[in-house]
Design a protein around this motif. Structure first.
Motif, PDB file in Angstrom:
ATOM      1  N   PRO A  58       9.334  -0.989   1.156  1.00  0.00           N
ATOM      2  CA  PRO A  58      10.250  -2.066   1.561  1.00  0.00           C
ATOM      3  C   PRO A  58      10.723  -2.882   0.363  1.00  0.00           C
ATOM      4  O   PRO A  58      10.056  -2.949  -0.676  1.00  0.00           O
ATOM      5  N   GLY A  59      11.857  -3.532   0.533  1.00  0.00           N
ATOM      6  CA  GLY A  59      12.358  -4.424  -0.501  1.00  0.00           C
ATOM      7  C   GLY A  59      11.726  -5.800  -0.473  1.00  0.00           C
ATOM      8  O   GLY A  59      11.823  -6.548  -1.452  1.00  0.00           O
ATOM      9  N   VAL A  60      11.075  -6.165   0.627  1.00  0.00           N
ATOM     10  CA  VAL A  60      10.383  -7.464   0.716  1.00  0.00           C
ATOM     11  C   VAL A  60       9.238  -7.450  -0.296  1.00  0.00           C
ATOM     12  O   VAL A  60       8.335  -6.604  -0.195  1.00  0.00           O
ATOM     13  N   PRO A  61       9.245  -8.353  -1.290  1.00  0.00           N
ATOM     14  CA  PRO A  61       8.293  -8.236  -2.408  1.00  0.00           C
ATOM     15  C   PRO A  61       6.828  -8.145  -2.008  1.00  0.00           C
ATOM     16  O   PRO A  61       6.104  -7.292  -2.521  1.00  0.00           O
ATOM     17  N   TYR A  62       6.354  -9.010  -1.100  1.00  0.00           N
ATOM     18  CA  TYR A  62       4.920  -8.979  -0.806  1.00  0.00           C
ATOM     19  C   TYR A  62       4.533  -7.730  -0.023  1.00  0.00           C
ATOM     20  O   TYR A  62       3.400  -7.255  -0.129  1.00  0.00           O
ATOM     21  N   GLU A  63       5.455  -7.159   0.738  1.00  0.00           N
ATOM     22  CA  GLU A  63       5.169  -5.886   1.400  1.00  0.00           C
ATOM     23  C   GLU A  63       5.193  -4.747   0.384  1.00  0.00           C
ATOM     24  O   GLU A  63       4.362  -3.831   0.429  1.00  0.00           O
ATOM     25  N   MET A  64       6.150  -4.802  -0.531  1.00  0.00           N
ATOM     26  CA  MET A  64       6.270  -3.766  -1.556  1.00  0.00           C
ATOM     27  C   MET A  64       5.043  -3.728  -2.451  1.00  0.00           C
ATOM     28  O   MET A  64       4.483  -2.658  -2.721  1.00  0.00           O
ATOM     29  N   THR A  65       4.587  -4.892  -2.935  1.00  0.00           N
ATOM     30  CA  THR A  65       3.449  -4.917  -3.859  1.00  0.00           C
ATOM     31  C   THR A  65       2.179  -4.397  -3.189  1.00  0.00           C
ATOM     32  O   THR A  65       1.398  -3.671  -3.802  1.00  0.00           O
ATOM     33  N   ASP A  66       1.980  -4.752  -1.935  1.00  0.00           N
ATOM     34  CA  ASP A  66       0.804  -4.269  -1.215  1.00  0.00           C
ATOM     35  C   ASP A  66       0.838  -2.753  -1.089  1.00  0.00           C
ATOM     36  O   ASP A  66      -0.171  -2.072  -1.312  1.00  0.00           O
ATOM     37  N   MET A  67       1.995  -2.206  -0.757  1.00  0.00           N
ATOM     38  CA  MET A  67       2.119  -0.765  -0.541  1.00  0.00           C
ATOM     39  C   MET A  67       1.973   0.015  -1.852  1.00  0.00           C
ATOM     40  O   MET A  67       1.310   1.054  -1.906  1.00  0.00           O
ATOM     41  N   ILE A  68       2.582  -0.502  -2.914  1.00  0.00           N
ATOM     42  CA  ILE A  68       2.470   0.168  -4.221  1.00  0.00           C
ATOM     43  C   ILE A  68       1.011   0.168  -4.681  1.00  0.00           C
ATOM     44  O   ILE A  68       0.483   1.194  -5.144  1.00  0.00           O
ATOM     45  N   THR A  69       0.351  -0.962  -4.549  1.00  0.00           N
ATOM     46  CA  THR A  69      -1.021  -1.097  -5.045  1.00  0.00           C
ATOM     47  C   THR A  69      -2.004  -0.256  -4.254  1.00  0.00           C
ATOM     48  O   THR A  69      -2.864   0.437  -4.823  1.00  0.00           O
ATOM     49  N   ARG A  70      -1.881  -0.303  -2.931  1.00  0.00           N
ATOM     50  CA  ARG A  70      -2.875   0.362  -2.080  1.00  0.00           C
ATOM     51  C   ARG A  70      -2.630   1.861  -1.900  1.00  0.00           C
ATOM     52  O   ARG A  70      -3.580   2.625  -1.716  1.00  0.00           O
ATOM     53  N   HIS A  71      -1.384   2.284  -1.953  1.00  0.00           N
ATOM     54  CA  HIS A  71      -1.088   3.662  -1.564  1.00  0.00           C
ATOM     55  C   HIS A  71      -0.354   4.474  -2.643  1.00  0.00           C
ATOM     56  O   HIS A  71      -0.764   5.592  -2.943  1.00  0.00           O
ATOM     57  N   VAL A  72       0.714   3.920  -3.185  1.00  0.00           N
ATOM     58  CA  VAL A  72       1.553   4.720  -4.072  1.00  0.00           C
ATOM     59  C   VAL A  72       0.854   5.025  -5.395  1.00  0.00           C
ATOM     60  O   VAL A  72       0.784   6.187  -5.817  1.00  0.00           O
ATOM     61  N   LEU A  73       0.340   4.005  -6.076  1.00  0.00           N
ATOM     62  CA  LEU A  73      -0.303   4.241  -7.366  1.00  0.00           C
ATOM     63  C   LEU A  73      -1.514   5.176  -7.261  1.00  0.00           C
ATOM     64  O   LEU A  73      -1.646   6.110  -8.071  1.00  0.00           O
ATOM     65  N   PRO A  74      -2.425   4.963  -6.290  1.00  0.00           N
ATOM     66  CA  PRO A  74      -3.542   5.912  -6.178  1.00  0.00           C
ATOM     67  C   PRO A  74      -3.078   7.345  -5.944  1.00  0.00           C
ATOM     68  O   PRO A  74      -3.656   8.288  -6.493  1.00  0.00           O
ATOM     69  N   ASP A  75      -2.023   7.517  -5.133  1.00  0.00           N
ATOM     70  CA  ASP A  75      -1.527   8.865  -4.859  1.00  0.00           C
ATOM     71  C   ASP A  75      -0.912   9.486  -6.112  1.00  0.00           C
ATOM     72  O   ASP A  75      -1.123  10.677  -6.406  1.00  0.00           O
ATOM     73  N   LEU A  76      -0.177   8.694  -6.877  1.00  0.00           N
ATOM     74  CA  LEU A  76       0.413   9.187  -8.115  1.00  0.00           C
ATOM     75  C   LEU A  76      -0.664   9.610  -9.110  1.00  0.00           C
ATOM     76  O   LEU A  76      -0.553  10.658  -9.764  1.00  0.00           O
ATOM     77  N   LEU A  77      -1.711   8.793  -9.236  1.00  0.00           N
ATOM     78  CA  LEU A  77      -2.779   9.113 -10.178  1.00  0.00           C
ATOM     79  C   LEU A  77      -3.502  10.396  -9.767  1.00  0.00           C
ATOM     80  O   LEU A  77      -3.857  11.224 -10.614  1.00  0.00           O
ATOM     81  N   GLU A  78      -3.705  10.562  -8.467  1.00  0.00           N
ATOM     82  CA  GLU A  78      -4.356  11.780  -7.995  1.00  0.00           C
ATOM     83  C   GLU A  78      -3.480  13.000  -8.288  1.00  0.00           C
ATOM     84  O   GLU A  78      -3.968  14.047  -8.718  1.00  0.00           O
TER      85      GLU A  78
END
Length: 415
Positions: free
Chosen positions: A155-175
């Motif tokens: 989402p473009g809403v900052p606090y929703e975006m940061t939560d999603m990037i931190t919890r899901h996107v970055l771990p998936d990218l690293l894996e």
């Protein structure tokens, strides 16, 4: 691994909204050791979105699409990703239930157009969004060579975006990158020197950097941050590396460092006061309440902060604070304002600010001239003058953080 960013929204192109999301995502990718080579912006047009996404996927292993996941007809990120994947959208019942539940908690019925947010490209996965109605997307795209690339939509809403990037996107990218190390960052916040001056001071540490790495982040009136990023098999090991580098940098930077990470100049000032059992009051003229607002924004400020008197008018300075100085922009006025705040607010410590924010001179003082007063127990009140650059708003903001830093430095000088 390379991951690029595509920010969606016509409002970004028109300058109606500043794209801070892409810069934040770029910082997180860099801190995680993931290359990011291109950030783009595109309007709410499905054809151009598809073209941009395809072009980015030609060079990148992954793309993060930010925005366009809302319920209105111009939110077409889902459709664009489905077209790139060459699949249809399918409506997920569990997402409908989640969205309806969020509306129910708010005591409202779910509008029919929110059903669009339950659509996911066939073969893709929804990324949970516990704090909003727009689920994210995680979709694999055939690279045409027997492999796959990955598209994330947040989402473009900052606090929703940061939560999603931190919890899901970055771990998936690293894996996906095969990275098994833990990456931890820490930022030392500095105030009182230029970026070039700071770079000269720690040039040796920067030249020798391997792990942790060191980067500079200029934050305008908030100062310059020195960010350390360490990589290690465990979080504890990474933090040990940061602790060692932290000590080395502080040995050079000294009191230029005022805080780390989520700490702020105002939280440090209040911490000093609380450690000594002192209460704090403020008298403000040109800053008009900005100093008090920053202090009041710190959780737990009520334990120490007594209040701020926005003594903008001349008669308020005279009648409430007891200012008798001939010139209201000067050292005597600043000291008397601090003493007045001490007395009126019943504070142990007080700081004041008076000066010329512009656009016109005042009392023959040029624009940008500011006087600060400090009143501390058992010590005569003192005053400090500075010349600050910029327009009216910048001068007021700089005066605010300068006043807090002046008080911080005064505390550090106490026995």
């Amino acid at each position: 691994m390379r991951c690029d960013v595509l920010a969606v929204g016509t409002e970004l192109l028109l300058g109606q909204i500043v794209d801070t999301n892409s810069s934040w995502i770029g910082e997180q990718l860099t801190a995680a050791g993931i290359d990011t080579c291109e950030h783009r912006k595109v309007g709410d047009n499905i054809g151009r979105m598809v073209d941009c996404l395809r072009e980015l996927l030609e060079r990148a292993d992954a793309v993060i699409v930010c925005g366009g996941l809302g319920p209105t007809p111009d939110d077409v990120t889902r459709e664009a990703i489905a077209e790139v994947m060459e699949v249809e959208l399918e409506r997920r019942e569990e997402l409908i239930e989640h969205i309806a539940r969020l509306f129910g908690v708010r005591g409202r019925d779910m509008p029919a157009n929110n059903l669009r947010q339950a659509d996911v490209p066939k073969g893709g996965d929804a990324i949970p969004n516990p704090i909003g109605t727009a689920p994210g997307l995680r979709c694999e795209v055939d690279d045409g060579a027997g492999g796959t690339k990955i598209v994330y939509a947040v989402p473009g809403v900052p606090y929703e975006m940061t939560d999603m990037i931190t919890r899901h996107v970055l771990p998936d990218l690293l894996e996906r990158s095969g990275e098994r190390a833990v990456i931890v960052s820490r930022s030392l916040k500095t105030w009182g020197t230029s970026e070039s001056g700071l770079a000269e001071m720690i040039a040796e540490r920067v030249d020798q950097q391997t792990n942790p790495t060191i980067a500079f982040l200029a934050r305008g009136i908030e100062g310059i941050y020195v960010r350390m990023t360490a990589k290690a098999p465990t979080e504890d090991a990474a933090r040990e590396l940061l602790d060692a580098e932290d000590r080395e940098l502080r040995s050079v930077l000294g009191n230029l460092v005022f805080a780390i990470d989520d700490e702020t100049m105002e939280s440090e000032v209040l911490r000093f006061c609380e450690a000594r059992g002192w209460s704090l009051g403020v008298a403000e003229s040109l800053t008009g309440g900005l100093i008090g607002a920053r202090l009041a924004n710190v959780p737990g400020a009520s334990r120490t902060f007594r209040g701020s008197i926005a003594s903008y008018a001349t008669d308020v300075k005279h009648n409430l604070l007891g200012v008798t100085a001939e010139h209201l922009v000067g050292e005597d006025a600043a000291k008397q304002m601090a003493e007045g705040a001490q007395r009126v607010l019943g504070a142990d410590v007080a700081i004041s600010a008076t000066g010329v924010a512009g656009p016109d001179e005042m009392e023959n003082q040029p624009v940008g001239t500011v006087f600060f007063g400090i009143a501390i127990p058992d010590v005569p009140a003192e005053a400090v003058s500075v010349r600050l650059p910029g327009d009216r708003e910048r001068i007021r903001q700089l005066a605010t953080i300068s006043a807090l830093n002046l008080l911080r430095m005064r505390f550090l000088s106490l026995p």
